[in-house]
Design an enzyme around this catalytic site. Structure first.
Site, PDB file in Angstrom:
ATOM      1  N   CYS A  24      49.948 -63.345 -89.998  1.00 53.59           N
ATOM      2  CA  CYS A  24      48.918 -64.169 -89.365  1.00 53.59           C
ATOM      3  C   CYS A  24      49.396 -65.579 -89.087  1.00 53.59           C
ATOM      4  O   CYS A  24      48.658 -66.385 -88.542  1.00 53.59           O
ATOM      5  CB  CYS A  24      47.674 -64.220 -90.229  1.00 53.59           C
ATOM      6  SG  CYS A  24      47.078 -62.614 -90.733  1.00 53.59           S
TER       7      CYS A  24
ATOM      8  N   GLU B  47      49.835 -68.228 -90.850  1.00 51.34           N
ATOM      9  CA  GLU B  47      49.364 -69.427 -91.557  1.00 51.34           C
ATOM     10  C   GLU B  47      50.241 -69.828 -92.736  1.00 51.34           C
ATOM     11  O   GLU B  47      50.057 -70.904 -93.296  1.00 51.34           O
ATOM     12  CB  GLU B  47      47.914 -69.261 -92.035  1.00 51.34           C
ATOM     13  CG  GLU B  47      47.714 -68.341 -93.219  1.00 51.34           C
ATOM     14  CD  GLU B  47      47.411 -66.939 -92.799  1.00 51.34           C
ATOM     15  OE1 GLU B  47      46.744 -66.223 -93.560  1.00 51.34           O
ATOM     16  OE2 GLU B  47      47.835 -66.537 -91.698  1.00 51.34           O
TER      17      GLU B  47
END
Length: 832
Positions: free
Chosen positions: A412, A414
């Site tokens: 993702c 992050e």
């Protein structure tokens, strides 16, 4: 096998319901028989079963007070359904956890892990202070001011951590590099499969392709090496490693024996679920051999690396109830890598290419034209600026080079990570706080949860070495659009800046207390997904699909959750794509006046991403930027044809006669007549008028082709297409990447779409429709639900990405569109 008898239930019929629980885990037998278990894991299990150790437990009288309080689940009860379906575990008595039970389990597990760490190192542990602190953590989690990630809600304090010591399962994501693959051989592939089977999303790179290592191929001049696969996660991983190594090293081919793998449908202890049988693994072995055989005698390429990891991901998806996620990182100048998802060019990859998102390593100052054109066409690849990741924490702060060993990111994006590193996350909800001071207090306990998870040893020594050094965590914020709508952007900046400073303060205090290094990085913005739904928050930094919308969820027809939903008046219908499932519909209002994603430009989304990267995230912001797409080829042709017809016929009047029928003076009436008749009789029927037979398709041709003059409908369609073309942001992608490359660490992009398939997960509705749908709803009572196995989300997931899953029952494909990284629902359970 323990049998749980449940009394007759009005939602389930009058007959007694029998639910079967999987057998209890025999840890002594596991240590005796699991020959491929890591020595580190053996030590963890032995330590956990020390009979003299007293586990931490919240005061039961304190917990009982909360049983009378209704939890603040979000979105008209949808949050509670998400919790029940996804995170509520079955307790020893066969009943499902209530929110009080779940929060208590998680908090107990957190402080128990802390206590073990402190006592194992001969440090002082204060039971009174721990109880006081744990009770405040319980209260803030119960009220959903912060929540662990889905993995933590489901696993922390359960048998997974307290009996098995599989602390890796608490982590959302991981990364492994193929660099130095001539030394590592199959290890990166083993790691990805092992972590995927634990539900951890894994990123990987294709650096190994630059080494020029030759795929030697299995040496069939030698006799086959027989390997009987043990029925365990470790056994499955070992089998995959042996097959890959035989081709990379040119050793004896492997003869796999599947006799010990339990048959399909048998219950599995610990992680729960049912066995998938050996077929997914057998198919994986065949795929690995096919891929490697094609490359025998050739250098290992980026495509081969991605293919191997992707078919491993497909096996995990096909054999497990959980989810998996992958991200493949390649070079921006590698045409083969860039075309991996061009299924016209590589049709054989369509069966497994969907298991990973693909991104390229960007370099500040590079030419983004080719990348931008590919994004414009299909939304991939994403871009990762590794130099920015290594040099900077928050982008507003000076370069510190703390993360100079970073190799890649999680699926993702992050979290930046080193080779073999895991990351753990925690989610905070500023919108659910009445004051900044209250939020800053919540950050203490969110931080403590994540920092405690970083104490858990894993069964990979390479991973432990990185975790001991980095202690990386990711405290996230969700509901950003709700907070800004209510309090303004300046207030968000103030809360985030003070919040970041607060986390740094607690990291200094508690790292000293735990006698561990301060965390190399501490904050992120995760995409979120079902966890934010539980708390009634919009996911991460993203805007909602609409202020009002229908949120749909799929449930098995045998689920005990169906009865209470029907009783409450929640609409339920058969799943169009899966005959064994139902679809429930919840009306949702995310907040007065909140703008939808359709109203927010690509540029504003970029600005919000950089805003959060400056003032909050010293790791990364997970952002999927939605851009207004260009006209499709079909739409371009349609617009051109309509414009030509308007130019040719637009100023002409028409009197139309059908044979000897009464003249129809207005073309609008003729067109209406055509449409109505077509609906009733079909294109190839005939009509009779004044004893004359007229072939209907002749009429259709006469009216719709020869005299298809632009009507008001056609004018509206031209206007719609021209406005869409004017709104298109595809041509601006290159400029945006050039502009924001100095402020970002990673980004992915997708075109905005208005999907038209049946039973969309999200469907915009009007305020009036929302009020109509909610006026007769009753409170949902799930208190009688028992033995409902959680269909848990793992890793850093969001309900977003576009995949197609072909349903074997009807052969139709279901497209699911979302706003974040790829997350694929699995079918059965692999051995755990």
């Amino acid at each position: 096998m323990a049998e749980v008898n449940v009394n007759a239930d009005p939602y389930l019929g009058t007959t007694e319901l029998k639910r079967y629980m999987p057998p209890e885990w025999d840890w002594k037998k596991e240590l005796r028989t699991n020959q491929y278990m890591s020595p580190v894991q053996r030590k963890i299990i032995l330590r956990l079963h020390d009979p003299d150790y007293q586990r931490f437990e919240l005061d039961p009288s304190f917990v009982d007070k909360y049983r009378r309080i209704k939890p603040p689940f979000g979105f008209n009860g949808f949050g509670e359904l998400v919790y029940k379906r996804t995170y509520s575990r079955i307790m020893p008595d066969g009943k499902n956890e209530e929110w009080t039970d779940t929060v208590s389990r998680v908090v107990n597990g957190t402080y128990n892990l802390q206590e073990r760490w402190i006592q194992d190192r001969g440090l002082e542990w204060n039971d009174y202070k721990a109880q006081e602190s744990a009770q405040e953590m319980f209260d803030r989690m119960f009220k959903m001011k912060f929540l662990p990630p889905g993995r933590g809600i489901w696993a922390m304090g359960s048998e997974i951590t307290e009996e098995r010591g599989l602390y890796a399962a608490l982590n959302n994501c991981a990364f492994v590099s193929t660099e130095n693959i001539s030394e590592k051989l199959s290890k990166p592939f083993r790691f990805l499969m092992d972590m995927s089977m634990l539900g951890v999303g894994v990123g990987f790179d294709t650096k190994g392709a630059a080494e020029g290592m030759t795929v030697r191929g299995a040496d069939y001049r030698r006799s086959r090496e027989r390997f009987v696969i043990p029925d365990s996660r470790e056994g499955w991983v070992e089998s995959v490693g042996r097959v890959i190594d035989s081709y990379l090293q040119g050793t004896s081919p492997i003869k796999i024996v599947y006799d010990r793998i339990r048959p399909r449908g048998e219950l599995i202890s610990g992680f729960g679920g049912k066995s998938s049988g050996p077929e997914p693994l057998r198919e994986l072995h065949d795929s690995l051999e096919e891929i490697l055989s094609k490359n025998k005698g050739r250098p290992l390429t980026a495509r081969t690396i991605v293919d191997l990891q992707n078919v491993i991901g497909r096996c995990v998806v096909a054999g497990n109830v959980r989810r998996t996620a992958e991200i493949a990182l390649g070079e921006a100048n590698d045409e083969e890598f860039l075309d991996l998802k061009n299924y016209e060019r590589n049709p054989e990859r369509s069966g497994y290419g969907w298991t990973s998102n693909n991104s390229v390593f960007g370099v500040v100052g590079m030419d983004y034209h080719e990348i931008a054109e590919r994004i414009r066409n299909n939304g991939e690849p994403g871009v990762i600026w590794l130099d920015n990741i290594r040099k900077f924490g928050r982008m507003i702060d000076p370069a510190n080079n703390k993360d100079h060993r970073a190799k890649g990111v999680n699926p993702c994006v992050e979290q930046s990570m080193e080779d073999f590193e895991l990351c753990n996350l925690v989610e905070t909800f500023p919108f659910n706080h009445d004051s900044k001071q209250d939020y800053l207090r919540t950050l203490k306990f969110a931080y403590m949860y994540a920092k405690t998870v970083s104490l858990g040893e894993t069964h990979w020594p390479e991973t432990n070495r990185v975790l001991l050094r980095n202690r990386r965590i990711g405290a996230s914020v969700s509901g950003v659009s709700q907070f800004v709508n209510k309090n303004g952007l300046e207030a968000l900046k103030e809360w985030l800046e003070e919040g970041y400073a607060t986390i740094q303060h607690y990291d200094e205090v508690y790292s000293n207390w735990m006698t561990v290094p301060r965390s190399i990085k501490t904050t992120s913005v995760k995409p979120s997904g079902t966890v934010s739904s539980v708390a009634g928050a919009t996911p991460g930094m993203h805007w909602p699909i609409s202020e009002y919308y229908i949120r749909r969820m799929r449930l098995s027809k045998g689920s005990e959750l169906v009865g209470p939903l029907k009783e409450a008046g929640i609409p339920i219908e058969d799943d169009f794509y899966d005959k064994s499932s139902l679809v429930v519909e919840f009306p949702v209002h995310v907040g007065e006046g909140i703008r939808s994603e359709q109203e927010v430009s690509m540029w504003e989304q970029f600005e919000m991403t950089t805003f959060l990267q400056k003032y909050w995230a010293d790791n990364q912001v997970s952002a999927t930027i939605k851009f207004q797409p260009d006209l499709s080829t079909r739409e371009e042709i349609e617009l051109e044809r309509l414009l030509q017809r308007r130019e040719k016929w637009g100023r002409r009047s028409l009197e139309l006669s059908l044979g000897t029928a009464k003249p129809i003076e207005k073309f609008e009436k003729a067109l209406k007549f055509v449409r109505l008749f077509e609906e009733r009789y079909g294109e190839f029927d005939v009509i009779q008028d004044q004893n004359k037979m007229v072939r209907w398709n002749d009429v259709l041709h006469f009216v719709k082709d020869k005299y298809f003059i632009f009507t008001q409908y056609d004018n509206d369609r031209i206007k719609e297409l021209e406005e869409k073309a004017a709104r298109s942001e595809g041509g601006q992608i290159e400029h945006a990447l050039n502009h924001f490359q100095y402020e970002l660490k990673g980004i992915s992009m997708l075109p905005k779409k208005e999907d038209a398939y049946k039973q969309l997960p999200f469907e915009p509705i009007t305020r009036e429709e929302y009020l109509e749908r909610t006026k007769n709803l009753k409170p949902i009572d799930f208190s009688k639900v028992q033995s409902e196995k959680a269909n848990v989300d793992r890793f850093c997931n969001n309900d977003t990405c576009e995949i197609e899953i072909e349903n074997p029952d009807n052969g139709q494909s279901q497209k699911r569109t979302t706003v974040g990284p790829l997350s694929i629902p699995m079918l059965n359970n692999l051995p755990q």
